[in-house]
Design a protein around this motif. Structure first.
Motif, mmCIF file in Angstrom:
data_model
loop_
_atom_site.group_PDB
_atom_site.id
_atom_site.type_symbol
_atom_site.label_atom_id
_atom_site.label_comp_id
_atom_site.label_asym_id
_atom_site.label_seq_id
_atom_site.Cartn_x
_atom_site.Cartn_y
_atom_site.Cartn_z
ATOM 1 N N UNK A 70 0.814 -1.228 0.000
ATOM 2 C CA UNK A 70 0.000 0.000 0.000
ATOM 3 C C UNK A 70 0.847 1.277 0.000
ATOM 4 N N UNK A 71 1.975 1.240 0.719
ATOM 5 C CA UNK A 71 2.847 2.415 0.756
ATOM 6 C C UNK A 71 3.467 2.647 -0.617
ATOM 7 N N UNK A 109 0.892 4.188 -2.833
ATOM 8 C CA UNK A 109 0.700 5.598 -2.477
ATOM 9 C C UNK A 109 1.821 6.466 -3.052
ATOM 10 N N UNK A 123 -4.410 14.383 -1.202
ATOM 11 C CA UNK A 123 -5.809 13.975 -1.098
ATOM 12 C C UNK A 123 -6.077 12.762 -1.968
ATOM 13 N N UNK A 180 -3.783 10.618 -3.551
ATOM 14 C CA UNK A 180 -2.937 9.457 -3.269
ATOM 15 C C UNK A 180 -3.312 8.772 -1.964
ATOM 16 N N UNK A 181 -3.387 9.547 -0.886
ATOM 17 C CA UNK A 181 -3.705 8.964 0.419
ATOM 18 C C UNK A 181 -5.169 8.538 0.472
ATOM 19 N N UNK A 182 -6.040 9.278 -0.227
ATOM 20 C CA UNK A 182 -7.454 8.912 -0.269
ATOM 21 C C UNK A 182 -7.663 7.573 -0.948
ATOM 22 N N UNK A 202 -5.410 5.153 -1.304
ATOM 23 C CA UNK A 202 -4.820 4.096 -0.475
ATOM 24 C C UNK A 202 -5.716 3.774 0.723
ATOM 25 N N UNK A 203 -6.319 4.813 1.314
ATOM 26 C CA UNK A 203 -7.179 4.588 2.475
ATOM 27 C C UNK A 203 -8.427 3.801 2.087
ATOM 28 N N UNK A 204 -8.907 4.050 0.869
ATOM 29 C CA UNK A 204 -10.098 3.348 0.393
ATOM 30 C C UNK A 204 -9.759 1.896 0.029
ATOM 31 N N UNK A 214 -6.780 0.168 0.864
ATOM 32 C CA UNK A 214 -6.059 -0.576 1.912
ATOM 33 C C UNK A 214 -6.281 0.066 3.278
ATOM 34 N N UNK A 215 -7.480 -0.073 3.851
ATOM 35 C CA UNK A 215 -7.706 0.523 5.177
ATOM 36 C C UNK A 215 -6.752 -0.082 6.207
ATOM 37 N N UNK A 216 -6.252 0.756 7.117
ATOM 38 C CA UNK A 216 -5.304 0.248 8.100
ATOM 39 C C UNK A 216 -6.044 -0.616 9.130
#
Lengths: 105, 236
Positions: free
Chosen positions: B183-184, B187, B218, B220-222, B224-226, B228-230
């Motif tokens: 995921x990183x 991102x 917004x 890139x991190x958005x 990844x968050x969608x 690959x939720x932590x």
């Protein structure tokens, strides 16, 4: 250009910059509940840093060739897990050498 | 046993050193510009010591020389530096600081300080954060002073080479976790690709660097968050 004007400008710039940094840290002291927001904030550093690095790194030195050489060096050193300082300094060293060669050739 | 405050402070100082090295060369250029354009090294040092932000100061200096209005200066500074809001919000979830400590540390929450703090594996308490911002702050101020006084001290070749130091440090921060966690990596690739798109596309490249960073973050991190939720972790 009066000293008063420059002082006022400095105060405005410093004030605005400080507010952008201070407000979220001071206002948001609890743990954010939303899993999406927490995931988002977890990935923010990586997105911000990669966006700030490329393509700016290519224009950070005297020539694009030296910058590209420094970039490759940094990627290789980082891949092998070297420390922040050694990666930063060795990429600067490579840039220095490449620009020296460019001048000699 | 948790490390002592002294240990954490010293670790902070050590972690801050690469930032300091990079800052000296960037601030050096700022000091030179202040001298050359008649603002003077004294005001240059004052701006550096109170702002501690690179892009914002360079833009601000241009506006000061153009005798811009204070409102214009405020808006420009806000647009360039609004990205710190996102970083401070991200940092707010990691630090162990009380209200006053937050108010103090945030003064020096630069891109680089934020980046190093977020990858540290120790507790982000007041001692560590103070150590971390110490040498970057001194480097930024000292670099400005040197640039405005002893321009001949640092040859162009050295300044040019040190120009890459900050980016080298960013890469050293990004690559190890990108190797370990997909995921990183996604991102990072997304952030860099979007940033290049904004830089090289006619029209889009008229957007200020501050907004570009925000949009890239917004998106890139958005994403990844969608995707690959932590994992939910319990509070220590």
């Amino acid at each position: 250009m009066s000293a008063g004007y420059i002082l006022a400008c400095t105060a405005v710039m410093a004030g605005v910059t400080y507010l952008t940094r201070m407000l979220p840290l001071v206002l948001c002291r609890g743990r954010i509940r939303s899993r999406f927001v927490r995931s988002f904030l977890h990935y923010v550093p990586y997105a911000v840093l990669s966006a700030m690095t490329l393509p700016a790194v290519l224009y950070s030195t005297g020539s694009m060739l030296s910058a590209a050489a420094g970039l490759v060096c940094a990627l290789a050193m980082a891949y092998f897990g070297r420390s922040l300082l050694s990666v930063a300094l060795s990429s600067a060293g490579v840039v220095f050498l490449v620009e020296l060669l460019q001048k000699l050739l | 046993m948790a490390p002592s405050n002294k240990t954490l402070f010293l670790k902070g100082v050590k972690d801050g050193l690469p930032i300091c090295v990079g800052y000296i060369s960037v601030a050096f250029v700022f000091g030179m510009l202040c001298l050359e354009r008649g603002v003077g090294v004294g005001f240059g040092l004052l701006i550096s010591a109170t702002n501690v932000t690179s892009a914002g100061q360079f833009a601000g200096l241009d506006l000061i020389l153009a005798h811009a209005s204070l409102l214009e200066l405020a808006v420009t500074t806000l647009v360039i530096n609004i990205r710190y809001t996102l970083m401070s919000l991200s940092l707010s979830q990691r630090v162990h600081l009380n209200l006053w400590q937050r108010a103090i540390i945030s003064f020096c929450n630069t891109d680089e300080v934020f980046a190093v703090a977020m990858q540290a594996d120790n507790e982000l308490n007041f001692a560590y954060m103070l150590g971390l911002i110490l040498t970057p702050y001194l480097g930024w101020s000292l670099g400005t002073l040197l640039g405005g006084t002893v321009t001949g001290l640092m040859p162009l070749s050295v300044r040019s080479a040190l120009g890459i130091a900050i980016y080298g440090m960013f890469i050293a921060i990004l690559v190890p976790p990108a190797r370990r966690e997909r995921p990183v990596l996604v991102t990072c690739v997304l952030g860099a690709a979007l940033s290049c798109l904004f830089y090289y596309t006619p029209g889009l490249n008229r957007l200020s660097s501050g907004w570009t960073v925000i949009l890239c973050a917004l998106a890139g991190a958005g994403f990844a968050a969608w995707k690959y939720p932590v994992k939910e972790e319990e509070e220590p």
